[in-house]
Design an enzyme around this catalytic site. Structure first.
Site, PDB file in Angstrom:
ATOM      1  N   MET A  29     -25.620 -28.033  39.415  1.00 15.50           N
ATOM      2  CA  MET A  29     -24.173 -28.692  39.930  1.00 15.50           C
ATOM      3  C   MET A  29     -23.096 -28.157  39.804  1.00 15.50           C
ATOM      4  O   MET A  29     -22.331 -28.511  39.649  1.00 15.50           O
ATOM      5  CB  MET A  29     -24.293 -30.186  38.885  1.00 15.50           C
ATOM      6  CG  MET A  29     -25.218 -30.873  40.432  1.00 15.50           C
ATOM      7  SD  MET A  29     -24.198 -33.008  40.122  1.00 15.50           S
ATOM      8  CE  MET A  29     -24.251 -33.368  38.516  1.00 15.50           C
ATOM      9  N   LEU A  32     -22.181 -23.561  35.309  1.00 15.02           N
ATOM     10  CA  LEU A  32     -23.066 -23.082  34.457  1.00 15.02           C
ATOM     11  C   LEU A  32     -23.234 -22.868  32.618  1.00 15.02           C
ATOM     12  O   LEU A  32     -21.945 -21.977  33.095  1.00 15.02           O
ATOM     13  CB  LEU A  32     -23.922 -21.827  35.327  1.00 15.02           C
ATOM     14  CG  LEU A  32     -24.526 -22.428  36.425  1.00 15.02           C
ATOM     15  CD1 LEU A  32     -24.691 -21.301  37.267  1.00 15.02           C
ATOM     16  CD2 LEU A  32     -25.508 -23.741  36.582  1.00 15.02           C
ATOM     17  N   GLY A  35     -28.290 -22.961  28.620  1.00 13.57           N
ATOM     18  CA  GLY A  35     -29.175 -24.093  29.571  1.00 13.57           C
ATOM     19  C   GLY A  35     -29.564 -23.315  30.498  1.00 13.57           C
ATOM     20  O   GLY A  35     -30.886 -23.153  31.367  1.00 13.57           O
ATOM     21  N   HIS A  36     -28.401 -22.839  31.615  1.00 11.63           N
ATOM     22  CA  HIS A  36     -29.218 -23.194  33.495  1.00 11.63           C
ATOM     23  C   HIS A  36     -29.927 -21.482  33.098  1.00 11.63           C
ATOM     24  O   HIS A  36     -30.659 -21.203  33.836  1.00 11.63           O
ATOM     25  CB  HIS A  36     -28.077 -22.739  34.039  1.00 11.63           C
ATOM     26  CG  HIS A  36     -27.096 -24.690  33.925  1.00 11.63           C
ATOM     27  ND1 HIS A  36     -26.164 -24.516  33.795  1.00 11.63           N
ATOM     28  CD2 HIS A  36     -27.736 -25.608  34.767  1.00 11.63           C
ATOM     29  CE1 HIS A  36     -25.826 -25.634  33.781  1.00 11.63           C
ATOM     30  NE2 HIS A  36     -26.761 -26.528  34.394  1.00 11.63           N
ATOM     31  N   GLN A  60     -24.443 -38.949  42.732  1.00 12.37           N
ATOM     32  CA  GLN A  60     -25.687 -39.305  41.960  1.00 12.37           C
ATOM     33  C   GLN A  60     -24.664 -40.260  40.349  1.00 12.37           C
ATOM     34  O   GLN A  60     -24.951 -39.573  39.116  1.00 12.37           O
ATOM     35  CB  GLN A  60     -26.105 -38.478  40.770  1.00 12.37           C
ATOM     36  CG  GLN A  60     -25.739 -36.531  40.877  1.00 12.37           C
ATOM     37  CD  GLN A  60     -26.627 -35.965  40.035  1.00 12.37           C
ATOM     38  OE1 GLN A  60     -26.959 -35.099  41.013  1.00 12.37           O
ATOM     39  NE2 GLN A  60     -26.395 -35.691  39.284  1.00 12.37           N
ATOM     40  N   LYS A 148     -33.366 -31.340  28.871  1.00 15.37           N
ATOM     41  CA  LYS A 148     -32.671 -32.404  28.427  1.00 15.37           C
ATOM     42  C   LYS A 148     -32.997 -33.404  29.107  1.00 15.37           C
ATOM     43  O   LYS A 148     -32.390 -34.112  28.014  1.00 15.37           O
ATOM     44  CB  LYS A 148     -31.379 -31.901  28.083  1.00 15.37           C
ATOM     45  CG  LYS A 148     -30.212 -32.074  27.119  1.00 15.37           C
ATOM     46  CD  LYS A 148     -29.399 -31.910  27.377  1.00 15.37           C
ATOM     47  CE  LYS A 148     -28.257 -32.964  28.601  1.00 15.37           C
ATOM     48  NZ  LYS A 148     -27.533 -33.090  29.057  1.00 15.37           N
ATOM     49  N   SER A 184     -24.925 -28.947  27.407  1.00 18.11           N
ATOM     50  CA  SER A 184     -23.897 -29.748  28.343  1.00 18.11           C
ATOM     51  C   SER A 184     -23.181 -29.006  29.457  1.00 18.11           C
ATOM     52  O   SER A 184     -22.160 -28.249  28.199  1.00 18.11           O
ATOM     53  CB  SER A 184     -24.154 -30.502  28.110  1.00 18.11           C
ATOM     54  OG  SER A 184     -23.432 -32.009  29.412  1.00 18.11           O
ATOM     55  N   SER A 185     -22.798 -29.347  30.079  1.00 14.26           N
ATOM     56  CA  SER A 185     -21.268 -28.384  31.504  1.00 14.26           C
ATOM     57  C   SER A 185     -20.897 -30.055  30.793  1.00 14.26           C
ATOM     58  O   SER A 185     -19.076 -29.366  30.670  1.00 14.26           O
ATOM     59  CB  SER A 185     -21.711 -28.880  32.415  1.00 14.26           C
ATOM     60  OG  SER A 185     -22.801 -27.435  33.195  1.00 14.26           O
ATOM     61  N   ARG A 186     -20.992 -31.053  29.979  1.00 17.50           N
ATOM     62  CA  ARG A 186     -20.460 -32.330  29.750  1.00 17.50           C
ATOM     63  C   ARG A 186     -19.673 -31.324  28.103  1.00 17.50           C
ATOM     64  O   ARG A 186     -18.197 -32.393  27.675  1.00 17.50           O
ATOM     65  CB  ARG A 186     -20.548 -33.029  29.316  1.00 17.50           C
ATOM     66  CG  ARG A 186     -21.175 -34.109  31.011  1.00 17.50           C
ATOM     67  CD  ARG A 186     -21.943 -34.701  30.445  1.00 17.50           C
ATOM     68  NE  ARG A 186     -23.168 -35.786  32.183  1.00 17.50           N
ATOM     69  CZ  ARG A 186     -21.787 -36.580  32.755  1.00 17.50           C
ATOM     70  NH1 ARG A 186     -21.054 -36.893  32.798  1.00 17.50           N
ATOM     71  NH2 ARG A 186     -22.291 -36.865  34.269  1.00 17.50           N
TER      72      ARG A 186
HETATM   73  O1  PAF Z   1     -29.385 -31.803  36.327  1.00 19.03           O
HETATM   74  C1  PAF Z   1     -28.590 -31.208  37.103  1.00 19.03           C
HETATM   75  O2  PAF Z   1     -27.298 -31.172  37.115  1.00 19.03           O
HETATM   76  C2  PAF Z   1     -29.099 -32.464  38.889  1.00 19.03           C
HETATM   77  O3  PAF Z   1     -29.023 -33.782  38.806  1.00 19.03           O
HETATM   78  C3  PAF Z   1     -29.493 -32.140  39.556  1.00 19.03           C
HETATM   79  C4  PAF Z   1     -31.129 -31.931  39.251  1.00 19.03           C
HETATM   80  C5  PAF Z   1     -28.892 -30.530  40.161  1.00 19.03           C
HETATM   81  C6  PAF Z   1     -29.414 -32.033  40.424  1.00 19.03           C
HETATM   82  O4  PAF Z   1     -28.051 -32.472  41.628  1.00 19.03           O
END
Ligand code: PAF
Length: 280
Positions: A29, A32, A35-36, A60, A148, A184-186
């Site tokens: 999402m 980044l 972790g990404h 979501q 995670k 985490s992005s958060r």
């Molecule tokens: O883990 C995430 O960032 C999201 O849940 C994903 C898998 C990209 C789906 O939107």
């Protein structure tokens, strides 16, 4: 690195020579972080081409305010992706993913009803719906997900088993800060005061891991020990539980591998984490 700005651009890339070999897919999402980076670098080492999607999926988010404040930094994301060795970034608009507007959503099975499923109603349905759409559009041979989000990973593995082509779901280890906080992005929402408190999740999980290693198999005792760590730190715990890794349900006498999972609020920020405890 190529930037694919819609479904038509993606379809062209997917039919072309750049995607002729093994395609590794990393759905994200955006916003980044390292972790990404670990997912993309692993995909680049194992695949002929790596496609990363960046799409903030409204379905979501269980809280509208969370969706609105989610960081959208596509140019910065693309610069990072280039450095990590991605071949292409797919940046779809809402209509590229959901041409019908409001799609009928996939529902998770029993393994998606507790923990995150319970505390974030609708989250997993939205997640599975977008991941399924993206899988169908990208048709990768491999897809990379972070450990995670262990319950997400569990549900994505179930989803992958029902696809009409063989897709290998690859789980990558959680990347942590020096004090154990999972990236985490958060984390960017944590204030300077919140930041040391945020390591409490990892400390609680380590406590469960130690107790499990010394022979503790009573889920209630393992959970109580985690809650004590939170209480001592003054951090608001949402859930602290142990699960059977094969079902994402509470462990039973027949459970093989166990995992401790937790969510907590630090300041206004909701964080999650988990740790494998081991096999019985
Ligand atoms: O883990 C995430 O960032 C999201 O849940 C994903 C898998 C990209 C789906 O939107």
């Amino acid at each position: 690195m190529l930037r694919l700005d819609g479904a038509a651009a993606l379809a062209g890339w997917r039919r072309g020579p750049a995607a002729a070999g093994r395609v590794g897919f990393v759905p994200t999402m955006g916003a980044l972080h390292a972790g990404h980076g670990a997912l993309v670098e692993r995909a680049a080492a194992e695949c002929d081409a790596v496609l990363v999607s960046v799409f903030v999926n409204p379905l979501q988010f269980d809280e509208a305010s969370d969706f609105e404040r989610y960081p959208r930094v596509a140019d910065q994301d693309c610069r990072l992706l280039e450095g990590w060795g991605a071949s292409a970034a797919y940046l779809p608009a809402h209509r590229d993913v959901y041409p019908e507007g409001a799609p009928r959503q996939l529902e998770p099975g029993p393994g998606g009803r507790l923990y995150e499923g319970l505390h974030r109603p609708g989250h997993f349905a939205g997640m599975l719906t977008v991941v399924h759409r993206l899988f169908e559009q990208v048709r990768p041979q491999r897809a990379y997900f972070g450990q995670k989000d262990a319950q997400q990973l569990f549900l994505v593995r179930e989803l992958a088993r029902g696809l009409s082509w063989p897709l290998e779901v690859v789980a990558c280890d959680t990347v942590r800060e020096a004090d154990g906080l999972a990236l985490s992005s958060r984390n960017r929402h944590l204030s300077a005061d919140d930041r040391p408190q945020a390591a409490t999740l990892h400390r609680a999980l380590l406590q469960a891991q130690r107790d499990f290693a010394s022979g503790q198999r009573d889920p209630a005792a393992l959970e109580a020990a985690m809650r004590r760590v939170y209480a001592e730190a003054g951090v608001e715990v949402e859930y602290a539980a142990v699960v059977d890794d094969a079902t994402f349900l509470p462990p039973s006498a027949r459970s093989g591998r166990w995992r401790a999972v937790t969510a907590a609020r630090v300041g206004g920020t909701r964080l999650i984490d988990n740790l494998a405890l081991g096999a019985c």
